[in-house]
Design an enzyme around this catalytic site. Structure first.
Site, PDB file in Angstrom:
ATOM      1  N   GLY A  16       0.792  -1.220   0.000  1.00 55.37           N
ATOM      2  CA  GLY A  16       0.000   0.000   0.000  1.00 55.37           C
ATOM      3  C   GLY A  16       0.823   1.267   0.000  1.00 55.37           C
ATOM      4  O   GLY A  16       1.874   1.365  -0.644  1.00 55.37           O
ATOM      5  N   ASP A  36       7.429  -3.478   9.127  1.00 55.44           N
ATOM      6  CA  ASP A  36       6.039  -3.914   9.091  1.00 55.44           C
ATOM      7  C   ASP A  36       5.881  -5.096  10.032  1.00 55.44           C
ATOM      8  O   ASP A  36       6.845  -5.815  10.321  1.00 55.44           O
ATOM      9  CB  ASP A  36       5.624  -4.314   7.676  1.00 55.44           C
ATOM     10  CG  ASP A  36       4.128  -4.164   7.438  1.00 55.44           C
ATOM     11  OD1 ASP A  36       3.719  -3.248   6.705  1.00 55.44           O
ATOM     12  OD2 ASP A  36       3.349  -4.972   7.996  1.00 55.44           O
ATOM     13  N   ASP A  61       5.985  -4.684  15.632  1.00 57.79           N
ATOM     14  CA  ASP A  61       4.691  -4.063  15.905  1.00 57.79           C
ATOM     15  C   ASP A  61       4.963  -2.670  16.469  1.00 57.79           C
ATOM     16  O   ASP A  61       5.612  -2.540  17.513  1.00 57.79           O
ATOM     17  CB  ASP A  61       3.923  -4.913  16.917  1.00 57.79           C
ATOM     18  CG  ASP A  61       2.534  -4.382  17.241  1.00 57.79           C
ATOM     19  OD1 ASP A  61       2.257  -3.188  16.969  1.00 57.79           O
ATOM     20  OD2 ASP A  61       1.730  -5.151  17.793  1.00 57.79           O
ATOM     21  N   ARG A 150     -16.572   4.702  11.873  1.00 56.46           N
ATOM     22  CA  ARG A 150     -15.168   5.087  12.057  1.00 56.46           C
ATOM     23  C   ARG A 150     -14.884   5.700  13.426  1.00 56.46           C
ATOM     24  O   ARG A 150     -13.982   6.511  13.568  1.00 56.46           O
ATOM     25  CB  ARG A 150     -14.753   6.087  10.966  1.00 56.46           C
ATOM     26  CG  ARG A 150     -14.621   5.479   9.589  1.00 56.46           C
ATOM     27  CD  ARG A 150     -14.588   6.554   8.515  1.00 56.46           C
ATOM     28  NE  ARG A 150     -14.233   6.030   7.213  1.00 56.46           N
ATOM     29  CZ  ARG A 150     -15.064   5.377   6.404  1.00 56.46           C
ATOM     30  NH1 ARG A 150     -16.317   5.163   6.793  1.00 56.46           N
ATOM     31  NH2 ARG A 150     -14.673   4.929   5.225  1.00 56.46           N
ATOM     32  N   TYR A 153     -11.257   4.542  14.351  1.00 61.08           N
ATOM     33  CA  TYR A 153     -10.299   4.946  13.316  1.00 61.08           C
ATOM     34  C   TYR A 153     -10.234   6.468  13.183  1.00 61.08           C
ATOM     35  O   TYR A 153      -9.153   7.067  13.226  1.00 61.08           O
ATOM     36  CB  TYR A 153     -10.701   4.310  11.987  1.00 61.08           C
ATOM     37  CG  TYR A 153      -9.773   4.653  10.837  1.00 61.08           C
ATOM     38  CD1 TYR A 153      -8.525   4.055  10.733  1.00 61.08           C
ATOM     39  CD2 TYR A 153     -10.159   5.574   9.862  1.00 61.08           C
ATOM     40  CE1 TYR A 153      -7.677   4.359   9.681  1.00 61.08           C
ATOM     41  CE2 TYR A 153      -9.319   5.881   8.810  1.00 61.08           C
ATOM     42  CZ  TYR A 153      -8.079   5.279   8.719  1.00 61.08           C
ATOM     43  OH  TYR A 153      -7.240   5.596   7.680  1.00 61.08           O
ATOM     44  N   THR A 188      -6.231   2.015  -2.538  1.00 60.74           N
ATOM     45  CA  THR A 188      -5.382   1.095  -1.802  1.00 60.74           C
ATOM     46  C   THR A 188      -6.110  -0.235  -1.633  1.00 60.74           C
ATOM     47  O   THR A 188      -7.300  -0.363  -1.913  1.00 60.74           O
ATOM     48  CB  THR A 188      -5.054   1.651  -0.411  1.00 60.74           C
ATOM     49  OG1 THR A 188      -6.290   1.812   0.326  1.00 60.74           O
ATOM     50  CG2 THR A 188      -4.352   2.996  -0.511  1.00 60.74           C
ATOM     51  N   MET A 190      -6.973  -1.527   1.144  1.00 57.50           N
ATOM     52  CA  MET A 190      -8.018  -1.335   2.134  1.00 57.50           C
ATOM     53  C   MET A 190      -9.272  -0.766   1.489  1.00 57.50           C
ATOM     54  O   MET A 190     -10.395  -1.228   1.735  1.00 57.50           O
ATOM     55  CB  MET A 190      -7.541  -0.410   3.255  1.00 57.50           C
ATOM     56  CG  MET A 190      -8.591  -0.180   4.347  1.00 57.50           C
ATOM     57  SD  MET A 190      -8.093   1.057   5.571  1.00 57.50           S
ATOM     58  CE  MET A 190      -6.704   0.232   6.323  1.00 57.50           C
TER      59      MET A 190
END
Length: 261
Positions: A16, A36, A61, A150, A153, A188, A190
């Site tokens: 991405g 990642d 992480d 959301r 998020y 992307t 997502m």
């Protein structure tokens, strides 16, 4: 410094936008630490770039303080410096507000907000000691405009936008610039997974450029804010969104897409 001496550290770099950003830095001669949590995907992506001399892969992480410290130290030991940090790693859990669990909330906050805090706390002393650097946090239009599904998020990204300003205010004295890029609708993985045709149509109804963005277009904005061309820019949130954040209702009517019967 020449570009070949500069080092970018990109989180969420396996795919991405993170991978697009890493690719953009490499294209300009930078070396890149790619981090990642998806280790196998990350290593496959790095192998495909075919620049083993310029890439260091790090599996970690970003919400784990010890893992962040280890990864940053590995990058410093390998490259000798870190000139740009791109805090891109993030997750999204899309649920109606009354269905969001405490575990959902805490995980999104840990990755999307605590992660950039931890990464910056680890990298900023290195930048300070070498005379400066640039940090770019990847927020979202969802942190500027509320929408359904959301609550975690969007709130995490709104917090990250303000964290950007706090970091800029206090790190500027060390020659460290901190800015954010707020992507709008971008093609992307997502977006392809969660944006139905109806959702895509709704976005187009509010976007003056009338299309989704490309990952490469976001990567160009990230690179600009990391480069000397943005040497007097700090504390800003740059919306790269086709005009989505700036525009209200009425575009379909103006375009003649909707006719009164």
């Amino acid at each position: 410094m020449t570009a070949s001496n500069r080092v970018a550290f990109v989180t969420g770099a396996a795919r991405g936008l993170g991978l697009a950003a890493a690719t953009r830095f490499l294209a300009d001669g930078w070396r890149v630490a790619m981090l990642d949590i998806l280790g196998d995907t990350l290593r496959a992506a790095a192998k495909a770039l075919n620049r083993p001399d310029a890439i260091l892969t790090l599996e970690a992480d970003v919400s784990d303080p010890a893992a962040v410290q280890r990864a940053v130290q590995q990058a410093k030991d390998h490259f000798g410096r870190i000139d740009a940090l791109v805090n891109n790693a993030g997750i999204a859990i899309f649920k109606p507000i009354l269905e969001v669990t405490l575990e959902d909330w805490q995980r999104v906050m840990a990755v999307n907000l605590t992660g950039p805090f931890l990464m910056t706390q680890a990298v900023a002393p290195i930048m300070r000691d070498q005379g400066g650097g640039a940090i770019v946090n990847i927020t979202s239009i969802s942190g500027l405009r509320a929408s359904t599904l959301r609550v975690a998020y969007g709130t995490s990204k709104a917090g990250l936008a303000h964290l950007t300003k706090q970091q800029a205010a206090e790190l500027g004295e060390y020659g460290i610039r901190v800015n954010a890029v707020a992507p709008g609708p971008v093609d992307t993985a997502m977006a392809l997974a969660v944006h139905t045709p109806e959702i895509r149509a709704d976005y187009h109804d509010h976007m003056p450029l009338n299309r989704y963005g490309l990952e490469s277009e976001l990567a160009n904005a990230i690179f600009f804010l990391s480069s000397d061309q943005a040497s007097f820019v700090t504390g800003q949130v740059l919306c790269v969104d086709g005009g989505f954040d700036s525009t209200g209702i009425g575009l379909p009517t103006l375009r003649g897409e909707r006719k009164n019967s």
